[in-house]
Enzyme design. Structure first.
Site, PDB file in Angstrom:
ATOM      1  N   ARG A 208      -9.149 -13.784   9.474  1.00  0.00           N
ATOM      2  CA  ARG A 208      -9.597 -13.320  10.794  1.00  0.00           C
ATOM      3  C   ARG A 208     -10.676 -12.240  10.779  1.00  0.00           C
ATOM      4  NH1 ARG A 208      -4.482 -13.035  14.929  1.00  0.00           N
ATOM      5  NH2 ARG A 208      -4.003 -11.100  13.835  1.00  0.00           N
ATOM      6  N   ASP A 209     -11.227 -11.928   9.616  1.00  0.00           N
ATOM      7  CA  ASP A 209     -12.337 -10.965   9.590  1.00  0.00           C
ATOM      8  C   ASP A 209     -13.265 -11.243   8.402  1.00  0.00           C
ATOM      9  OD1 ASP A 209     -13.892  -8.895  10.532  1.00  0.00           O
ATOM     10  OD2 ASP A 209     -12.670  -7.298   9.640  1.00  0.00           O
ATOM     11  N   VAL A 210     -13.627 -12.507   8.255  1.00  0.00           N
ATOM     12  CA  VAL A 210     -14.532 -12.892   7.164  1.00  0.00           C
ATOM     13  C   VAL A 210     -15.940 -12.403   7.476  1.00  0.00           C
ATOM     14  CG1 VAL A 210     -15.583 -14.842   5.953  1.00  0.00           C
ATOM     15  CG2 VAL A 210     -13.143 -14.901   6.552  1.00  0.00           C
ATOM     16  N   ASN A 214     -16.634  -7.735   3.494  1.00  0.00           N
ATOM     17  CA  ASN A 214     -15.248  -7.904   3.049  1.00  0.00           C
ATOM     18  C   ASN A 214     -15.143  -8.787   1.817  1.00  0.00           C
ATOM     19  OD1 ASN A 214     -14.038  -6.219   4.861  1.00  0.00           O
ATOM     20  ND2 ASN A 214     -13.564  -7.811   6.352  1.00  0.00           N
ATOM     21  N   THR A 252     -15.592  -9.628  13.511  1.00  0.00           N
ATOM     22  CA  THR A 252     -16.602  -8.588  13.649  1.00  0.00           C
ATOM     23  C   THR A 252     -17.871  -9.170  14.259  1.00  0.00           C
ATOM     24  OG1 THR A 252     -15.741  -7.404  11.717  1.00  0.00           O
ATOM     25  CG2 THR A 252     -17.996  -6.882  12.409  1.00  0.00           C
TER      26      THR A 252
END
Length: 373
Positions: A208-210, A214, A252
């Site tokens: 959920r935040d690729v 990261n 993001t």
């Protein structure tokens, strides 16, 4: 038009490397100003190309100056002027900060490289879907060669919580911005991302935040690991939302999938695949992001950027959207569809094809991570 677009993108990428401290808007304006001046003065297509190359060559001197101050490479040189702090049982020095966590590094004779990373959080101050306890549990479920391994986790005084990991000083976003990676290195790091996602998705885990920042690396050569599972989700964890009531405020800015922007709380692995496609496009396109959510990360700005890039969808081209709570509430300008050669002209054929198979409106048609080759 295609010639000018390609030149503008090359100039933007070179400006980003030459002036790393400038904001995105300022970089874009500087590149556009250079290109417009060249276009106004040129007398032929050949003259235009020559002037563009001269501008790129001039910018390259600034790139060399900017990169001469970098320590990026295969050997990490830690800062020597950072104060030592006591973080639980560790003597540590500050490394980086996020919205809900602070990263420190600490010497450790028992781990390869002699350094560990310490992620310090205050769970009581976190806002859903951020959850440090769940992050630690999911990381143990996600143990895999290309997922950052968690060494330990524990609560410490003051209501704080720490997790320890291998210390990986670099991230893909920074290295792409600096233009310091070879094509082979980029390809290797992207394959690590898809390998990590394939494993997570096979275990029912959504990251959920690729995004590039990261993807952490030991060096420019790798190895690379998918990191920061602070908002990850799995139905197996008791503190995760229900599968059909997931929080849509995830991801993001420019890496957020369109179904999130129209209130689909039943989303699945497609949100990770869309974001991964955006990462591939950025890596293939000289570090320039595929979409733009504006200076303040506006959802409307992101929708406009997606629609103007891919074409405005409708019930025929995006059938699943008819079930989204916020679909159809607003009328949007009808942008025509564009081909991927025009959208990411600098990309190689393989990279362009991969992006096209990942960045599509219908989430169920995005290429599964395990089928990326």
């Amino acid at each position: 038009m295609a010639e000018r677009l390609s030149a503008n993108m090359k100039l933007t990428a070179q400006c980003k490397r030459a002036f790393p401290d400038l904001e995105r808007t300022a970089l874009s304006k500087r590149a556009s100003s250079i290109e417009a001046d060249i276009y106004e003065k040129c007398i032929s297509s050949d003259d235009y190309q020559e002037r563009c190359q001269a501008a790129l060559d001039e910018l390259s001197t600034h790139v060399k100056h900017a990169e001469s101050a970098d320590t990026t490479g295969d050997s990490y040189v830690p800062e020597i002027d950072r104060p030592v702090e006591r973080i639980g049982p560790y003597a540590a020095t500050y490394h980086a900060s996020g919205l809900f966590s602070t990263i420190y590094r600490s010497a450790s004779d028992s781990h390869p490289g002699g350094l560990i990373a310490i992620k310090l959080t205050t769970p009581s101050a976190m806002v859903a879907p951020h959850n440090a306890y769940r992050e630690a549990r999911i990381l143990r479920l996600a143990a895999h060669g290309t997922v950052i391994p968690i060494h330990s986790s524990q609560a410490i005084s003051g209501g704080q919580y720490i997790m320890t990991f291998p210390f990986l000083p670099y991230d893909l976003a920074t290295l792409l911005d600096r233009g310091s990676l070879t094509k082979a290195q980029i390809r290797s790091h992207l394959y690590a991302l898809f390998d990590a996602l394939a494993f997570c998705h096979s275990r029912g885990i959504l990251h959920r935040d690729v995004k590039p920042s990261n993807i952490l690396l030991k060096s420019a050569s790798g190895p690379a690991y998918l990191a920061d599972f602070g908002i990850a989700w799995t139905s197996e964890d008791p503190e995760s939302e229900a599968a059909d009531e997931k929080i849509t405020d995830i991801g993001t800015t420019c890496y957020r999938a369109p179904e999130l922007l129209f209130g689909n709380s039943r989303y699945g692995k497609g949100v990770d695949l869309w974001a991964a496609g955006c990462v591939v496009a950025e890596a293939e396109n000289q570090g320039i992001s595929l979409f733009d959510s504006g200076d303040v990360g506006s959802e409307l700005a992101l929708i406009r950027s997606i629609f103007s890039t891919l074409g405005t969808p409708n019930d025929t081209t995006w059938p699943e959207a008819k079930a989204f709570p916020d679909w159809g509430k607003m009328a949007f300008r009808e942008y025509p569809s564009r081909n991927w050669h025009e959208i990411i002209p600098e990309a190689g054929e393989h990279g362009r094809d991969l992006v096209a198979r990942l960045v599509g409106y219908e989430s169920g048609q995005r290429l599964p991570a395990g089928r990326v080759s």
